[in-house]
Design an enzyme around this catalytic site. Structure first.
Site, PDB file in Angstrom:
ATOM      1  N   HIS A  27      24.959 -98.099 -12.521  1.00 35.59           N
ATOM      2  CA  HIS A  27      25.452 -98.423 -13.853  1.00 35.59           C
ATOM      3  C   HIS A  27      25.857 -99.879 -14.004  1.00 35.59           C
ATOM      4  O   HIS A  27      25.873-100.395 -15.129  1.00 35.59           O
ATOM      5  CB  HIS A  27      26.647 -97.523 -14.203  1.00 35.59           C
ATOM      6  CG  HIS A  27      26.259 -96.150 -14.644  1.00 35.59           C
ATOM      7  ND1 HIS A  27      25.953 -95.144 -13.752  1.00 35.59           N
ATOM      8  CD2 HIS A  27      26.102 -95.607 -15.878  1.00 35.59           C
ATOM      9  CE1 HIS A  27      25.643 -94.048 -14.422  1.00 35.59           C
ATOM     10  NE2 HIS A  27      25.707 -94.307 -15.709  1.00 35.59           N
ATOM     11  N   GLY A  28      26.199-100.532 -12.924  1.00 36.03           N
ATOM     12  CA  GLY A  28      26.574-101.925 -13.075  1.00 36.03           C
ATOM     13  C   GLY A  28      27.048-102.542 -11.775  1.00 36.03           C
ATOM     14  O   GLY A  28      27.466-101.839 -10.848  1.00 36.03           O
TER      15      GLY A  28
END
Length: 471
Positions: free
Chosen positions: A322-323
């Site tokens: 996700h990041g």
């Protein structure tokens, strides 16, 4: 370009659909490809070259895997090269800054000079199209799909603009037949248009309206417990209506083009375990992680300890997907721990009987996870957690009250009313919305006016990006 923009609604989409329907079927993939490249290039033309390079690379790898003997060492070598090339690309563009910053933090703590590198820009949508490319070459290796011999079909699949930026994460094997043959009917187009409008309303009317409740919480230096709990509840609703709204719009656009995509959400906030939550939230990603990460790691085939390890690692890497931030690593670890605990206690099974305590506890765990998911860094998350559990101030702070209004509070209440009504009706009662006369009534009497109102609201605000664009 984003779906929730006047340029997309009144220029790109009508022109694209007109050209698409005027094009003979054998050339429709080319029309989709050109339209999708224009859609992507609207953001940055230079990163379109990277996008094309990834497409060519994976098409070439797929051909070589298919030409090798099934499950041979040569085929394994080609799939290894292909997956490695994709992961190196994703790793450089998404995690180079994070890796150097983390290393520099350690080095400076010991008195060494930090490294300096040029800041790497994250190409929009790279997490999604890299995962789709990996699934293609792995499926070819496994024999789950035939490699496409038409490059334009494969390129159109990777670039398909409805889901290009934020999913669902599609697999070529699920769309291969639709590229070869698909129907274009007024009923399917109408279904797609209604689904698109539904997602648009969820995004603009609900998610965008309650967004300030979240933003103002994280802007406060010393939030109260009331601020923290209301803002956290608002973020859970904002993220759901924003992301599921995007998925609805993507699925609707696909239907308008004759494609039928998989569903990506199924009332996740009615879940009675974290295991059930991941069967209902971002379904395309959770199933991808299961099939291409959890099972290759060994799944539940090699004993209890390895099963828990594989669950934890899958969610840890899913969080990192996700990041490039320690907050996402912790969020993934949080879910991985609870998935392992539920496996040990046998809590992961869905049931038709509502158990309010189990449901409330699951939502509480999800809500706590969303705090660090939303926070810009660990320190910001700790600030909110401290406010939630240790401040003892159960009145809203003056600064927070000055920043919010009654419309935002009312919209948040409506959002949770919809979540509970639609969710528990879907799980425990008849789904009357699926009857044809209710659907026609809803479209004519509710959806169309709300869509018109959404367009007016969109025109009054400057920009309305989707939350998952950052991933």
């Amino acid at each position: 370009m984003v779906f929730s923009s006047n340029v997309f609604l009144f220029l790109f989409l009508p022109v694209f659909l007109a050209l698409y329907y005027l094009t003979p079927f054998k050339w429709k993939s080319l029309t989709v490809l050109i339209g999708s490249y224009l859609f992507y290039a609207w953001w940055r033309v230079d990163f379109l070259l990277l996008f094309v390079a990834v497409t060519v690379w994976n098409y070439w790898i797929g051909i070589h895997i298919a030409n090798a003997e099934s499950a041979s060492s040569r085929a394994r070598r080609w799939v290894g090269i292909g997956v490695a090339g994709n992961l190196v690309t994703l790793g450089y563009f998404k995690y180079a800054n994070f890796g150097v910053d983390s290393l520099n933090a350690v080095m400076t703590s010991f008195g060494f000079q930090p490294f300096e590198i040029m800041h790497v820009i994250l190409p929009i949508g790279i997490s999604f199209y890299i995962f789709q490319a990996i699934s293609y070459i792995v499926d070819v290796y496994r024999g789950d799909t035939e490699p496409t011999r038409r490059f334009v079909d494969f390129a159109a699949f990777i670039a398909l603009f409805p889901q290009l930026i934020a999913g669902p994460v599609l697999r070529y094997k699920d769309l291969a037949d639709q590229f070869a043959e698909r129907t274009h009917t007024m009923d399917k187009f109408s279904e797609g248009a209604a689904r698109f409008m539904q997602g648009f309303v969820k995004k603009v009317i609900i998610a965008d309206t309650i967004a300030p409740l979240v933003d103002h919480l994280y802007a406060l230096d010393n939030p109260s417990a009331a601020d923290a709990w209301l803002g956290s509840l608002a973020y859970a609703a904002q993220l759901y209506f924003d992301f599921s709204g995007y998925s609805d719009m993507a699925i609707g656009l696909g239907l308008m083009m004759g494609f039928r995509f998989i569903e990506n959400f199924n009332q996740p906030y009615i879940s009675q375990s974290i295991t059930e939550f991941w069967r209902r939230w971002h379904i395309s990603l959770s199933s991808w992680l299961r099939d291409y990460l959890y099972i290759p790691l060994g799944g539940n085939r090699h004993g209890t300890f390895n099963t828990y390890r594989n669950l934890f690692l899958t969610m840890l890497l899913g969080g990192l997907w996700h990041g490039a931030n320690w907050t996402f690593v912790i969020w993934g670890a949080w879910h991985g721990v609870w998935l392992s605990i539920e496996r040990a206690l046998g809590w992961g099974h869905e049931g038709k009987v509502l158990k309010p305590v189990r449901w409330a506890f699951t939502f509480f765990l999800v809500l706590l996870g969303w705090v660090i998911f939303r926070a810009a860094n660990v320190e910001e998350a700790v600030k909110v957690y401290n406010a939630m559990f240790f401040s003892g101030q159960w009145q809203f702070s003056d600064l927070y009250l000055e920043s919010v209004n009654s419309l935002q509070i009312a919209t948040l209440a409506i959002a949770y009313l919809l979540i509970l009504m639609l969710g528990f009706k879907e799980k425990f009662g008849a789904d009357i919305v699926r009857t044809s006369w209710v659907r026609r009534y809803a479209v004519s009497a509710i959806l169309l006016p709300l869509f018109a109102l959404s367009i007016l609201k969109l025109s009054a605000q400057s920009y309305s990006p989707f939350l998952y664009f950052q991933f």
